[in-house]
Design a protein around this motif. Structure first.
Motif, short mmCIF file in Angstrom:
data_model
loop_
_atom_site.label_atom_id
_atom_site.label_comp_id
_atom_site.label_asym_id
_atom_site.label_seq_id
_atom_site.Cartn_x
_atom_site.Cartn_y
_atom_site.Cartn_z
N ALA A 395 0.84 -1.20 0.00
CA ALA A 395 0.00 0.00 0.00
C ALA A 395 0.87 1.25 0.00
N THR A 396 1.92 1.24 0.82
CA THR A 396 2.84 2.38 0.88
C THR A 396 3.53 2.61 -0.46
N LEU A 397 3.98 1.53 -1.10
CA LEU A 397 4.68 1.64 -2.38
C LEU A 397 3.77 2.25 -3.44
N ILE A 398 2.55 1.77 -3.54
CA ILE A 398 1.61 2.27 -4.56
C ILE A 398 1.38 3.76 -4.38
N VAL A 399 1.12 4.18 -3.15
CA VAL A 399 0.83 5.59 -2.88
C VAL A 399 2.05 6.46 -3.16
N VAL A 400 3.23 6.04 -2.73
CA VAL A 400 4.45 6.83 -2.92
C VAL A 400 4.75 7.01 -4.41
N LEU A 401 4.61 5.95 -5.20
CA LEU A 401 4.89 6.04 -6.63
C LEU A 401 3.90 6.96 -7.34
N VAL A 402 2.62 6.77 -7.09
CA VAL A 402 1.59 7.56 -7.79
C VAL A 402 1.72 9.04 -7.45
N TYR A 403 1.80 9.35 -6.16
CA TYR A 403 1.81 10.75 -5.76
C TYR A 403 3.18 11.41 -5.97
N GLY A 404 4.24 10.61 -6.01
CA GLY A 404 5.55 11.16 -6.36
C GLY A 404 5.54 11.70 -7.78
N VAL A 405 4.96 10.94 -8.70
CA VAL A 405 4.85 11.38 -10.09
C VAL A 405 3.99 12.64 -10.19
N ILE A 406 2.90 12.68 -9.44
CA ILE A 406 2.01 13.85 -9.46
C ILE A 406 2.75 15.10 -8.98
N LYS A 407 3.54 14.97 -7.91
CA LYS A 407 4.29 16.12 -7.39
C LYS A 407 5.28 16.65 -8.42
N ILE A 408 5.99 15.74 -9.07
CA ILE A 408 6.98 16.15 -10.08
C ILE A 408 6.29 16.89 -11.22
N LEU A 409 5.17 16.36 -11.69
CA LEU A 409 4.44 16.98 -12.80
C LEU A 409 3.88 18.34 -12.40
N PHE A 410 3.42 18.46 -11.14
CA PHE A 410 2.86 19.73 -10.69
C PHE A 410 3.92 20.81 -10.63
#
Length: 483
Positions: A395-410
């Motif tokens: 669960a931690t891995l999925i959330v970190v990967l998805v939201y990490g990409v979102i932060k970079i794009l933002f």
């Protein structure tokens, strides 16, 4: 990057030493000297305290970093620092009163699956206050660009004290129950030491004048409280939820795996001590070019160092669990790989989180953190029930990967900066290639000898490739200086 590299290097050494001491504690002393139920209990108490910490200190540890450099006179700075000690009481006192009146209900809810928790529930609040004010005083020193001593107290002092307490349990000087209270006392002592040092570094005059931008501070703090709590949830909610769904001993098995994997994040934690206040200062001055340079350099440097740690840990994990020699703890062996991949994503972000928090877009950090927290709670509930403690790590891995990409794009869309280059891709390819080649090698030797041989082989091959590919200018200078 001079002051960054100097203090980051010192902080990294402190963190490595702290993790080495902590490793002895977690992998050997805790597992062999303390009953696994009490190991799970102290982990649960500290993790829960970390979750509520941002609320109790009203987000002041982050407000200090963001706003201190914006004040131009000593009177303004001193008044602001004094306010950061008083404002948390607006939250702490009412919550303490609520806790007194509803203690039995709260304790019964938390201990519904593990009755052992009930008698120790109130310690969560006390430890959270100690932790919170420690971070406030630590931030006082960070904005003076002095992060080393606080890092030492945080990473080494607490762990050394814990080592002595665990030895005291082994020699029957104290009981398992007394150990829990003694750890709480250590956190209190740690805060007192940090307070004295912060005032030694910079003693503000007692200026009882609220900052002129109090409304802005309140607005920022409220967002950061929720965002900080959400970030705490992301980091600690698994250790909070596991006892609600599994036996509390499962937290002990999970914690060992998490601790081993967290070594990958040592470079991030070291560099953040100094890059966060520098990023805040440059964002306040709107020096985007300097922010971008720090963003890129931190990302590639962290990836290189973290990549080596990732390989050393995951390619020796079987031998490491053999050394621990507690078969029940091998339940966490897959957790190490899953969480260390998540840590690699954190490394790739570089100063990304600091940029978000200290920009005019800091509110998006709140929304992202909140949705991350909600996502990880939902995923934990589902995956823990499905595959046990491995589900919490997934669960931690999925959330970190998805939201990490979102932060970079933002950050890319708003500030037109991003942390990656071709060298980032090269590092990831090198990490994966070495992992898949060496992962299939089995030396069939004594585990300590096997770790040593693999360690020398992995380190030599990795550093030679990184140097030849000219991945990082900063690290190449270090290579030239010391080798």
């Amino acid at each position: 990057m001079g002051i960054v590299l100097k203090q980051s290097f010192t902080n990294t050494l402190i963190l490595f030493l702290g993790f080495a001491i902590g490793g002895i504690n977690v992998l050997f002393l805790y597992t062999h000297f303390l009953h696994e139920d009490y190991f799970g209990l102290i982990t649960f108490l500290l993790s829960t305290a970390n979750i509520i910490l941002p609320l109790l200190v009203f987000g002041m540890q982050h407000s200090i970093i963001k706003f201190y450099s914006s004040y131009k006179t000593k009177i303004e700075q001193d008044g602001f620092l004094i306010s950061t000690l008083i404002l948390p009481l607006v939250v702490i006192i009412p919550l303490a009163l609520i806790g007194v009146f509803f203690y039995q209900s709260i304790a019964s809810w938390l201990s519904s699956e593990n009755i052992l928790i009930k008698d120790y529930t109130y310690l969560i609040f006390i430890v959270a206050i100690f932790m919170g004010y420690f971070e406030v005083f630590y931030s006082w020193t960070k904005v003076q660009f002095n992060s080393v001593f606080g890092n030492f107290i945080k990473e080494i002092f607490t762990r050394i004290c814990t080592s002595f307490l665990l030895l005291a349990v082994y020699f029957n000087w104290i009981s398992n129950e007394q150990f829990i209270y003694a750890v709480v006392a250590v956190y209190g002592l740690r805060t007192l030491i940090m307070k004295l040092y912060a005032m030694y570094i910079y003693m503000p005059k007692l200026v009882f004048k609220l900052p002129a931008n109090l409304k802005e501070i309140f607005s920022f703090s409220i967002y950061i409280i929720i965002a900080g709590s959400a970030s705490g949830i992301l980091l600690e909610i698994d250790k909070f939820m596991i006892p609600q769904m599994e036996k509390i001993a499962e937290v002990a098995y999970y914690s060992v795996g998490i601790y081993i994997a967290s070594v990958v994040a040592i470079p991030t934690r070291a560099m953040q001590q100094i890059t966060n206040p520098i990023t805040a200062k440059e964002m306040n001055s709107n020096n985007i070019l300097i922010v971008e340079k720090l963003y890129k350099q931190s990302s590639i440097n962290l990836l290189v160092v973290g990549g080596l740690l990732f390989l050393l840990i995951n390619l020796n994990i079987t031998e490491l669990y053999e050394i621990i020699n507690k078969p029940q703890y091998t339940r966490g062996i897959w957790i190490v790989l899953i969480i260390s991949i998540a840590k690699i994503m954190d490394l790739a972000l570089g100063t990304g989180n600091a940029i978000l928090v200290n920009s005019k877009y800091y509110k998006i950090f709140f929304y992202l953190s909140l949705t991350m927290a909600l996502s990880v709670i939902v995923l934990n509930r589902w995956l823990i029930s499905l595959i046990g403690i491995n589900g919490a790590a997934l669960a931690t891995l999925i959330v970190v990967l998805v939201y990490g990409v979102i932060k970079i794009l933002f950050i890319k869309s708003k500030l037109s900066i991003q942390p990656f280059s071709r060298n980032s891709v090269k590092v990831l390819v090198v990490i994966m290639a070495i992992y898949f080649v060496i992962n299939f090698w089995n030396f069939s030797l004594n585990p300590i000898l096997s770790i040593f041989i693999k360690g020398v082989l992995i380190t030599s091959v990795y550093l030679v490739i990184i140097k030849r590919l000219n991945i990082s200018e900063d690290l190449n200078k270090l290579f030239s200086k010391y080798f």
